[in-house]
Write an enzyme that holds these catalytic residues in place. Structure first.
Site, short mmCIF file in Angstrom:
data_model
loop_
_atom_site.label_atom_id
_atom_site.label_comp_id
_atom_site.label_asym_id
_atom_site.label_seq_id
_atom_site.Cartn_x
_atom_site.Cartn_y
_atom_site.Cartn_z
N GLU A 126 81.85 71.35 3.65
CA GLU A 126 82.39 72.01 2.45
C GLU A 126 83.59 71.24 1.88
O GLU A 126 83.89 71.31 0.71
CB GLU A 126 82.81 73.46 2.77
CG GLU A 126 81.65 74.41 2.99
CD GLU A 126 81.02 74.95 1.69
OE1 GLU A 126 81.75 75.26 0.75
OE2 GLU A 126 79.78 75.06 1.66
N TYR A 129 80.67 81.58 5.94
CA TYR A 129 80.32 82.89 6.49
C TYR A 129 80.27 82.84 8.02
O TYR A 129 80.27 83.88 8.68
CB TYR A 129 78.90 83.29 6.02
CG TYR A 129 78.80 83.88 4.62
CD1 TYR A 129 79.85 83.81 3.71
CD2 TYR A 129 77.62 84.49 4.22
CE1 TYR A 129 79.71 84.35 2.43
CE2 TYR A 129 77.48 85.03 2.96
CZ TYR A 129 78.53 84.96 2.07
OH TYR A 129 78.38 85.50 0.81
N ASP A 154 72.99 80.84 -0.84
CA ASP A 154 73.70 80.39 0.36
C ASP A 154 75.16 80.76 0.22
O ASP A 154 75.66 80.99 -0.89
CB ASP A 154 73.56 78.87 0.55
CG ASP A 154 74.25 78.39 1.83
OD1 ASP A 154 74.15 79.08 2.86
OD2 ASP A 154 74.92 77.34 1.80
N SER A 155 75.88 80.75 1.36
CA SER A 155 77.32 81.00 1.31
C SER A 155 78.02 79.91 0.49
O SER A 155 79.06 80.17 -0.10
CB SER A 155 77.88 81.00 2.73
OG SER A 155 77.62 79.74 3.34
N CYS A 213 70.28 80.34 4.07
CA CYS A 213 71.47 80.38 4.91
C CYS A 213 71.08 81.05 6.22
O CYS A 213 70.57 82.18 6.21
CB CYS A 213 72.53 81.21 4.18
SG CYS A 213 74.03 81.50 5.15
N CYS A 217 71.47 75.36 10.51
CA CYS A 217 72.45 75.71 9.47
C CYS A 217 72.14 74.79 8.32
O CYS A 217 71.96 73.57 8.52
CB CYS A 217 73.87 75.49 9.97
SG CYS A 217 75.10 75.66 8.64
N THR A 222 73.09 81.98 8.68
CA THR A 222 74.02 83.04 9.06
C THR A 222 73.63 84.34 8.35
O THR A 222 73.58 85.41 8.98
CB THR A 222 75.46 82.62 8.70
OG1 THR A 222 75.68 81.29 9.19
CG2 THR A 222 76.48 83.56 9.30
N HIS A 227 73.82 73.59 6.05
CA HIS A 227 74.81 72.55 5.74
C HIS A 227 74.59 71.29 6.59
O HIS A 227 75.02 70.21 6.21
CB HIS A 227 76.23 73.04 6.05
CG HIS A 227 76.81 73.97 5.03
ND1 HIS A 227 76.34 75.24 4.82
CD2 HIS A 227 77.86 73.80 4.18
CE1 HIS A 227 77.07 75.83 3.89
NE2 HIS A 227 78.00 74.98 3.47
N1 DGL Z 1 74.65 77.27 5.40
C1 DGL Z 1 74.87 78.37 6.21
C2 DGL Z 1 73.93 78.57 7.34
O1 DGL Z 1 72.82 78.09 7.28
C3 DGL Z 1 76.17 79.05 6.20
C4 DGL Z 1 77.28 78.41 6.88
C5 DGL Z 1 78.58 79.16 6.71
O2 DGL Z 1 78.86 79.67 5.63
O3 DGL Z 1 79.30 79.21 7.69
O4 DGL Z 1 74.27 79.22 8.31
#
Ligand code: DGL
Length: 276
Positions: free
Chosen positions: A157, A41, A9-10, A72, A191, A74, A193
């Protein structure tokens, strides 16, 4: 050859996927990589997300991983297809990279009753149109609206997701998407997160709206994939361990990861640009 499964993941979001994968398939060894130094990201261009994701995948391959999960959205939206179609055949056709969008989309018709679905994701995921396109292919009768929530990842984050300041941004985006289509009965946390914001999201959710987190869906999809691919499964090492790597400071990663996983971990710092 006995190798761990790579999870990327990012940043920290993929830990919500890792947790569910380890719950369902605890016997395997996992290697988690968070590109925390370059996260988020979500607002980055297609080219940059692709370049960073490819570096991460190649790093995981160099550690021996044969199977990598992009935990992730993204990265799955902006890099997965190119990596699968263009890069993998050139790198090693025996390696596999999977994402989180397909396992989510495949289940959507079982969750929605109204066939009106809302996607909450990063700017990158939303502008890629990956969800409406994939849902349209499998379930053309499902209506899809999307809402980008650019502040949600930074809130997570920076460990602000359960603080009072998060309420404004959570309410704003829930209200927006439900106004776009009043028949929505299912909201997808697209997402990795966002499950950290789930408690707050539920506070602003009208009754009867279902909230979909991806962890369990991705874990079930991986279990099914390994059942269908014994040539990959037989090469996965099975000692039930997990190692953590980050591009940021290991101490910072370990203390934040403890919040996500509700337990202590140790992490090691790596440099993805170093091809050695
Ligand atoms: N956790 C990520 C996702 O599912 C990345 C979010 C990010 O880095 O902006 O998109």
């Amino acid at each position: 050859m006995n190798v761990p499964i790579g999870i990327f993941d990012s940043g920290y979001g993929g830990l919500t996927i890792l947790e569910q994968i380890r719950k369902l398939s605890p016997k395997y060894d996992y290697l988690y990589l968070g590109d925390n130094a370059r996260a988020p990201y979500g607002n980055r261009s297609f080219e940059v997300v692709y370049e960073f994701t490819l570096q991460a995948v190649q790093w995981l391959f160099r550690q021996g991983c044969r199977l990598v999960i992009l935990a992730c959205n993204t990265a799955s939206a902006k890099a997965l297809r190119t990596i699968q179609q263009k890069d993998l055949p050139a790198i090693d056709s025996g390696r596999r990279v999977l994402g989180v969008i397909r396992p989510t989309v495949e289940n959507i018709n079982k969750i929605t009753g109204s066939f009106h679905v809302g996607i909450l994701g990063t700017q990158g995921t939303v502008t890629s149109h990956s969800y409406p396109l994939e849902i349209g292919k499998l379930f053309p009768a499902v209506f899809v609206e999307s809402e980008a929530c650019p502040m949600w990842v930074p809130l997570v984050e920076n460990n602000e997701h359960d603080k009072p300041g998060a309420d404004y941004f959570v309410k704003q985006h829930i209200d927006n998407i439900l106004k776009k289509d009043t028949l929505i009965d299912t909201l997808v946390l697209a997402c990795t997160h966002y499950p950290l914001l789930e408690k707050k999201i539920r506070e602003y959710l009208p009754e009867g709206i279902r909230l979909v987190s991806q962890g369990k869906l991705v874990a079930e999809s991986l279990e099914d994939y390994l059942r269908r691919h014994p040539e990959i499964e037989s090469e996965c090492s099975k000692n039930g361990t997990c190692r953590f790597y980050t591009t940021e400071s290991e101490a910072k990663f370990a203390s934040m990861a403890a919040l996500f996983l509700k337990g202590e971990i140790e992490a090691e710092r790596v440099n993805l640009e170093d091809a050695g």
